[in-house]
Design a protein around this motif. Sequence first.
Motif, PDB file in Angstrom:
ATOM      1  N   LYS A 224       0.693  -1.359  -0.048  1.00 40.81           N
ATOM      2  CA  LYS A 224       0.069  -0.141  -0.135  1.00 40.81           C
ATOM      3  C   LYS A 224       0.924   1.266   0.058  1.00 40.81           C
ATOM      4  N   ALA A 225       0.659   2.151  -0.973  1.00 44.62           N
ATOM      5  CA  ALA A 225       1.469   3.305  -0.949  1.00 44.62           C
ATOM      6  C   ALA A 225       0.871   4.224  -0.073  1.00 44.62           C
ATOM      7  N   ASP A 226       1.993   5.134   0.355  1.00 42.25           N
ATOM      8  CA  ASP A 226       1.609   6.148   1.522  1.00 42.25           C
ATOM      9  C   ASP A 226       1.791   7.453   0.829  1.00 42.25           C
ATOM     10  N   GLU A 227       0.331   7.870   0.577  1.00 41.80           N
ATOM     11  CA  GLU A 227       0.057   8.959  -0.371  1.00 41.80           C
ATOM     12  C   GLU A 227       0.397  10.313   0.301  1.00 41.80           C
ATOM     13  N   ALA A 228       0.446  10.482   1.550  1.00 45.50           N
ATOM     14  CA  ALA A 228       0.961  11.496   2.121  1.00 45.50           C
ATOM     15  C   ALA A 228       2.537  11.723   1.920  1.00 45.50           C
ATOM     16  N   LEU A 229       3.225  10.819   1.854  1.00 48.22           N
ATOM     17  CA  LEU A 229       4.591  10.918   1.574  1.00 48.22           C
ATOM     18  C   LEU A 229       4.878  11.187   0.222  1.00 48.22           C
ATOM     19  N   MET A 264      10.181   6.736   5.339  1.00 47.73           N
ATOM     20  CA  MET A 264       9.064   5.772   5.495  1.00 47.73           C
ATOM     21  C   MET A 264       9.146   5.011   6.746  1.00 47.73           C
ATOM     22  N   PRO A 267       9.813   0.425   6.632  1.00 49.55           N
ATOM     23  CA  PRO A 267       8.531  -0.057   5.991  1.00 49.55           C
ATOM     24  C   PRO A 267       8.561  -1.526   5.601  1.00 49.55           C
ATOM     25  N   ASP A 271       5.127  -2.222   0.672  1.00 52.01           N
ATOM     26  CA  ASP A 271       4.583  -0.944   1.001  1.00 52.01           C
ATOM     27  C   ASP A 271       5.704   0.093   0.575  1.00 52.01           C
ATOM     28  N   THR A 275       4.822   2.546  -2.725  1.00 52.55           N
ATOM     29  CA  THR A 275       5.077   3.963  -2.512  1.00 52.55           C
ATOM     30  C   THR A 275       6.084   4.524  -3.632  1.00 52.55           C
TER      31      THR A 275
END
Length: 381
Positions: A224-229, A264, A267, A271, A275
């Motif tokens: 799952k990608a970290d969209e905020a980052l 991250m 991570p 993930d 990302t």
Amino acid sequence: MRVLGLMSGTSADGVDAVLASFRGPMRRPHWTIHSRASVAYPAALRDQIVAVGQGKPTSAAELLELGEALTEVQAQVALACDPDGSAQRVGCHGQTLWHRPPSGERAGNSWQLLHAQRLALRLNTPVVFDFRAADLALGGQGAPLVPAADAALLPPIGGWRALLNLGGIANLTLLPPRSGPEHDAPVLGWDCGPANTLLDLAVQHFSRGAKSFDAGGVWAAQGKADEALIARWLKEPYFQSRPPKSTGRELFGAADLQRRLQQMDHPQPADALATLTGFSAAVVAQDLQRGSPPLELLVAGGGARNASLMAELRRRCRGLSLRPLAELGIADSDREALAFALLAWWHHLGASGSLISVTGARQPSVLGICADPPGRSGRRP
């Protein structure tokens, strides 16, 4: 005229070749691809290329031998693509070890390693090489050079047409429409940022060297990608700067990957890869918002075979028709090799191969230097 084009990009995974012919109008030639071939670098050679490009201390003797090994692979793929030696010219990009764009008062420079005279002798054909130096000397970025070829080889459509190469670095070409108020607009192009560089380095990191890339994007698809980052990374200076601009492993290499992994905070591998994959796509999507929106995006390069990266592009570029460049007869690994074949043809004709609207140089220039096989001089007809 038959010309063999050879290309090895920032991914440093091997060499692609196309044998093509060009005839007719110089800026809108009739072209045909007759054959293609690819040869992968041996793992040890690829590791050495990447290490040197990341600043590993290397002796002069080691660099000499690296150039010999690289040139041998260039010769192998050339002979595989054109076993009969029908090419009248060879356009060879060589292997980039370091690219330094101009900055402030400091001129740009770029190093593509190749023993061109040795290659010309091996193939008994003139070799055009060192394509970036003239543009750099004129204050340009020396990159990207493919947009000029895109404009010559692909017909315009009813709106802006975008071409994306997903190699180690993602770069864009924007071709103006065939009619309407913007049909006289200049061709545009620039390096967006990382496509496969950080992804490949991350895969090598997490697999402890067992894998060199995420085949098909399967590993990233599990995370799952970290969209905020990703949104935070998009605000970094390179992504906010306006073209002309170019980049490479010098900016998006091992040190940059470690910085991003630290952000991250330990991570899971899947993930992290998700990302980084989303980041590569988001960089392109953000750049496509510059100026008039294109009607379609044609995609080539090794990243076009990464299903996760392509899915991220489609998700982030909604409303844009996205399809493979291969549908127009130029396969994923053909585009850049074909471009350097065309640049070698233009060199033979004494025609400029650069676009100041792309590189920012003071004026267009004939690109490349021609190495004739020892014992033979002058242009081969």
